[in-house]
Design a protein around this motif. Structure first.
Motif, PDB file in Angstrom:
ATOM      1  N   ARG A 140     -79.024 -33.693 -93.147  1.00  0.00           N
ATOM      2  CA  ARG A 140     -77.637 -33.683 -92.776  1.00  0.00           C
ATOM      3  C   ARG A 140     -77.179 -32.506 -92.136  1.00  0.00           C
ATOM      4  O   ARG A 140     -76.817 -33.145 -91.124  1.00  0.00           O
ATOM      5  CB  ARG A 140     -76.527 -33.529 -94.155  1.00  0.00           C
ATOM      6  N   ALA A 141     -77.514 -32.007 -92.173  1.00  0.00           N
ATOM      7  CA  ALA A 141     -77.645 -30.885 -91.275  1.00  0.00           C
ATOM      8  C   ALA A 141     -78.247 -31.411 -89.527  1.00  0.00           C
ATOM      9  O   ALA A 141     -77.687 -30.794 -88.625  1.00  0.00           O
ATOM     10  CB  ALA A 141     -77.748 -28.975 -91.258  1.00  0.00           C
ATOM     11  N   GLU A 142     -80.125 -31.892 -90.083  1.00  0.00           N
ATOM     12  CA  GLU A 142     -80.295 -31.950 -88.537  1.00  0.00           C
ATOM     13  C   GLU A 142     -79.764 -33.086 -88.116  1.00  0.00           C
ATOM     14  O   GLU A 142     -79.411 -33.277 -86.650  1.00  0.00           O
ATOM     15  CB  GLU A 142     -81.737 -32.381 -88.743  1.00  0.00           C
ATOM     16  N   ALA A 167     -71.159 -41.774 -86.329  1.00  0.00           N
ATOM     17  CA  ALA A 167     -72.351 -41.471 -86.808  1.00  0.00           C
ATOM     18  C   ALA A 167     -73.546 -41.917 -87.663  1.00  0.00           C
ATOM     19  O   ALA A 167     -74.339 -41.106 -87.503  1.00  0.00           O
ATOM     20  CB  ALA A 167     -71.538 -40.890 -88.670  1.00  0.00           C
ATOM     21  N   THR A 168     -73.539 -43.176 -87.249  1.00  0.00           N
ATOM     22  CA  THR A 168     -74.199 -44.300 -88.281  1.00  0.00           C
ATOM     23  C   THR A 168     -75.223 -44.234 -87.323  1.00  0.00           C
ATOM     24  O   THR A 168     -76.643 -44.240 -87.166  1.00  0.00           O
ATOM     25  CB  THR A 168     -73.522 -45.004 -88.533  1.00  0.00           C
ATOM     26  N   TRP A 177     -79.281 -42.896 -87.615  1.00  0.00           N
ATOM     27  CA  TRP A 177     -80.236 -44.416 -87.252  1.00  0.00           C
ATOM     28  C   TRP A 177     -81.515 -43.342 -86.094  1.00  0.00           C
ATOM     29  O   TRP A 177     -83.047 -42.879 -86.268  1.00  0.00           O
ATOM     30  CB  TRP A 177     -80.236 -45.120 -87.005  1.00  0.00           C
ATOM     31  N   ALA A 178     -81.202 -42.600 -85.553  1.00  0.00           N
ATOM     32  CA  ALA A 178     -81.308 -42.429 -83.979  1.00  0.00           C
ATOM     33  C   ALA A 178     -82.542 -41.132 -85.025  1.00  0.00           C
ATOM     34  O   ALA A 178     -83.847 -41.237 -84.766  1.00  0.00           O
ATOM     35  CB  ALA A 178     -81.640 -41.486 -82.492  1.00  0.00           C
ATOM     36  N   TRP A 179     -81.787 -40.214 -85.919  1.00  0.00           N
ATOM     37  CA  TRP A 179     -83.091 -39.205 -86.391  1.00  0.00           C
ATOM     38  C   TRP A 179     -83.841 -39.621 -87.252  1.00  0.00           C
ATOM     39  O   TRP A 179     -84.909 -39.712 -86.909  1.00  0.00           O
ATOM     40  CB  TRP A 179     -81.953 -38.832 -87.702  1.00  0.00           C
ATOM     41  N   LEU A 180     -83.222 -40.810 -88.230  1.00  0.00           N
ATOM     42  CA  LEU A 180     -85.116 -41.281 -88.601  1.00  0.00           C
ATOM     43  C   LEU A 180     -85.141 -42.086 -87.576  1.00  0.00           C
ATOM     44  O   LEU A 180     -86.851 -43.098 -88.157  1.00  0.00           O
ATOM     45  CB  LEU A 180     -83.948 -42.923 -89.734  1.00  0.00           C
ATOM     46  N   SER A 181     -85.155 -42.233 -86.674  1.00  0.00           N
ATOM     47  CA  SER A 181     -86.142 -42.895 -85.627  1.00  0.00           C
ATOM     48  C   SER A 181     -86.993 -41.761 -85.176  1.00  0.00           C
ATOM     49  O   SER A 181     -87.922 -41.911 -84.169  1.00  0.00           O
ATOM     50  CB  SER A 181     -85.195 -43.578 -84.634  1.00  0.00           C
ATOM     51  N   LEU A 188     -76.087 -42.033 -97.403  1.00  0.00           N
ATOM     52  CA  LEU A 188     -76.396 -40.726 -98.165  1.00  0.00           C
ATOM     53  C   LEU A 188     -75.905 -39.304 -96.706  1.00  0.00           C
ATOM     54  O   LEU A 188     -75.605 -38.525 -97.151  1.00  0.00           O
ATOM     55  CB  LEU A 188     -77.309 -40.432 -98.404  1.00  0.00           C
ATOM     56  N   LEU A 189     -76.855 -39.554 -95.620  1.00  0.00           N
ATOM     57  CA  LEU A 189     -77.075 -39.172 -94.543  1.00  0.00           C
ATOM     58  C   LEU A 189     -75.600 -38.734 -93.792  1.00  0.00           C
ATOM     59  O   LEU A 189     -75.604 -37.577 -93.405  1.00  0.00           O
ATOM     60  CB  LEU A 189     -78.066 -39.426 -93.711  1.00  0.00           C
ATOM     61  N   CYS A 190     -75.374 -39.477 -93.719  1.00  0.00           N
ATOM     62  CA  CYS A 190     -73.289 -39.325 -93.732  1.00  0.00           C
ATOM     63  C   CYS A 190     -72.755 -38.577 -94.062  1.00  0.00           C
ATOM     64  O   CYS A 190     -71.100 -39.109 -94.219  1.00  0.00           O
ATOM     65  CB  CYS A 190     -73.362 -40.726 -92.184  1.00  0.00           C
TER      66      CYS A 190
END
Length: 329
Positions: A227-229, A270-271, A275-279, A46-48
């Motif tokens: 998504r923008a982040e 992209a993924t 994952w880095a953002w979620l972390s 969803l984020l990508c």
């Protein structure tokens, strides 16, 4: 290790948005037991703005997973059971003649939704499979020459049964390549299966998610902001090169007849960023690339026939590739 220099390190992701996406995973766990990796994969998709291929034997909660995710995000969802007699218009919609006005009007198909569950996509002929390609790639449907945009977000979640191939149509490589991730739903561990039975014994009804306590914890607007982040997550030239080297190594593998395409490399980028953002980081590390390599690349490679006969698996080949590519320090 692998950290960006302090002066160049970007601001971390919004704690509020990360907390909302983490809450989505917690809400899904109220109805689905033991599929945390698949839930994380769907959130990454969803984020990508990518699509997902779900593979698992019947009864591992693939449909329940999608329904619960949509409930936690306040998104619309529709399910299409793909069968050999399904026509393209049954998915995309078609022009219908209205006798009262003597005109044709467009009747939207189930593809006009946020989360489309394409159940057993390999059971329908290639012509109907192909009807999804424009929707997946262009996020629109063209009927009678008129393009009609799909809602945002739009995510195709297609399922496949890995053990029953009679009467199925193998997805061509070009279509597989358009799925961002391939997530494998394994059978639950013993303690997880006991928890499933305990919930059912206590009155859990998979058709009544509200009674299970599932509630909306994030919105489409939050997804758009997240998504923008994610798009601002930085990746150093060294990690960018590492990502490319991993993909190029699959093309040289003696066990593979088809390696990862450049589209696959951009998908891995992209993924890894998501994952880095979620972390909680604003930069990508090689560990992020490694963590997402299997779900992002496993459906983009093809084993040689002789490798299959020797019992080699796609997963083991990817493990060998990751072990062979030097990690930047």
């Amino acid at each position: 290790m692998h950290a960006a220099p302090a002066a160049a390190r970007p601001a971390g992701p919004s704690q509020e948005l990360r907390a909302a996406l983490a809450s989505v995973r917690a809400e899904v766990s109220k109805a689905v037991v033991g599929q945390d990796a698949a839930v994380s994969g769907l959130v990454i998709a969803l984020l990508c703005r990518g699509h997902v291929l779900l593979e698992g034997v019947p009864g591992v909660a693939k449909t329940l997973l999608v329904r619960t995710l949509s409930a936690a995000l306040s998104l619309d969802t529709k399910r299409v059971q793909f069968t050999p007699d399904l026509m393209p218009g049954d998915v995309t919609g078609s022009l219908v003649y209205d006798a009262r006005t003597a005109e044709f009007s467009f009747r939207a198909g189930p593809v006009f939704t946020n989360l489309l569950l394409a159940d057993e996509i390999n059971r329908t002929p290639p012509k109907t499979q192909a009807s999804l390609l424009e929707a997946m790639e262009e996020r629109q449907v063209s009927v009678d020459g008129t393009p009609r945009p799909l809602p945002d977000p739009f995510l195709v979640i297609a399922t496949q049964n890995p053990v029953e191939y009679e009467g199925t149509y193998t997805l061509p490589e070009a279509q597989l390549d358009r799925f961002l991730l391939k997530l494998v739903l394994d059978l639950p561990e013993r303690n997880e299966e006991i928890e499933v039975l305990r919930r059912h014994a206590a009155g859990f009804d998979p058709r009544d998610l509200r009674a299970a306590g599932v509630r909306p914890v994030a919105t489409a607007a939050m997804l758009a902001a997240a998504r923008a982040e994610v798009a601002r997550v930085q990746i150093s030239p060294e990690v960018l090169g590492y990502t490319v080297d991993v993909c190029r190594a699959t093309r040289r593998s003696p066990s593979l007849s088809l390696g990862v395409s450049p589209r696959g490399a951009t998908a891995l980028l992209a993924t890894s960023r998501a994952w880095a953002w979620l972390s909680g980081r604003g930069f990508v590390t090689p560990d992020d690339v490694k963590a997402l390599a299997h779900p992002t690349l496993r459906h983009r490679v093809q084993l040689r026939a002789e490798a299959e006969l020797e019992g080699v698996s796609t997963e083991s080949v990817l493990d060998t590739v990751l072990a062979s590519v030097p990690v930047p320090r």
